[in-house]
Scaffold this active site. Sequence first.
Site, PDB file in Angstrom:
ATOM      1  CE1 TYR A   1     -10.966   2.984   6.266  1.00 30.58           C
ATOM      2  CE2 TYR A   1     -11.544   5.280   6.613  1.00 30.58           C
ATOM      3  CZ  TYR A   1     -10.586   4.304   6.483  1.00 30.58           C
ATOM      4  OH  TYR A   1      -9.255   4.614   6.571  1.00 30.58           O
TER       5      TYR A   1
ATOM      6  CB  THR B   1      -8.447   2.253   2.463  1.00 30.99           C
ATOM      7  OG1 THR B   1      -7.928   1.696   1.244  1.00 30.99           O
ATOM      8  CG2 THR B   1      -7.489   1.967   3.609  1.00 30.99           C
TER       9      THR B   1
ATOM     10  N   GLY C   1       0.810  -1.210   0.000  1.00 35.30           N
ATOM     11  CA  GLY C   1       0.000   0.000   0.000  1.00 35.30           C
ATOM     12  C   GLY C   1       0.845   1.262   0.000  1.00 35.30           C
TER      13      GLY C   1
END
Length: 283
Positions: A126, A63, A10
């Site tokens: 989230y 994400t 990431g």
Amino acid sequence: MRILITGCNGQLGNEMQLLEKENPQHSYFNTDVAELDITDEAAIVKFVEDNEIDGIVNCAAYTAVDKAEDNQELCRKLNTVAPGYLAAAVEKRGGWMIQISTDYVFDGTNHTPYTEDEPTCPNSVYGSTKLEGEQAAQKGCKRTMIIRTAWLYSTFGNNFVKTMIRLGKEKPELGVIFDQIGTPTYARDLAVAIFAAINQGVVPGIYHFSNEGVISWYDFTKAIHRIAGITTCHVRPLHTAEYPTPANRPHYSVLDKTKIKQTYNLEIPYWEESLAQCVKKLI
């Protein structure tokens, strides 16, 4: 120390790998899902024990903020359950953990920067799963450091800066939200802060980190285009209501960084200086 880095493919994980070369006093185990499935408790325990891990930096997360609304089970596995597994495994070895969290743990109704001790109030899947992940990590390992960040970008992966550069070159006009206020974070600067914590000693607790300054997404886009030399795209301001999304976003998510600056004697760069560094690498 022997340090496990999760989510190494990431944005933050890639920046961590670059900085590892400047911190050769430690041994690093860079993993993503191919090397270690962090939703598999037994696999984590085995990895941590076999490799005698002293500390974990958990950069892995679900994400995709809007997709999370429809993928709650997977989102919760990665953002809530996995941090608990990691924390419990490293606690058995008397180690420490750094868990990366988000400004989405707040609902964005403040008008002054959020401090670490203000009440949380996430209003998205989230944000809720990330807050639960903070709690799971702290419960599992008493030497846990939570770092909440916001508006992350880098030269790696997909992010707002790269998207605005691409669209700015492709389109004659763009509409960008002007009534959501926050601060961008260059992932490299966050990685520098993480290494400061590792090298000076992890002090448990919750911390906030972003670059310095305050802007809207509209202002951010204008700066990206100016620095990238994009002059053919007209950027116009939009209200949030004009650009509906499945997940709610905080209207104001400026983070107060006093605690991390004082604890680790950090000097955090201004957002536009860091943006310029990143854009120069991209163009």
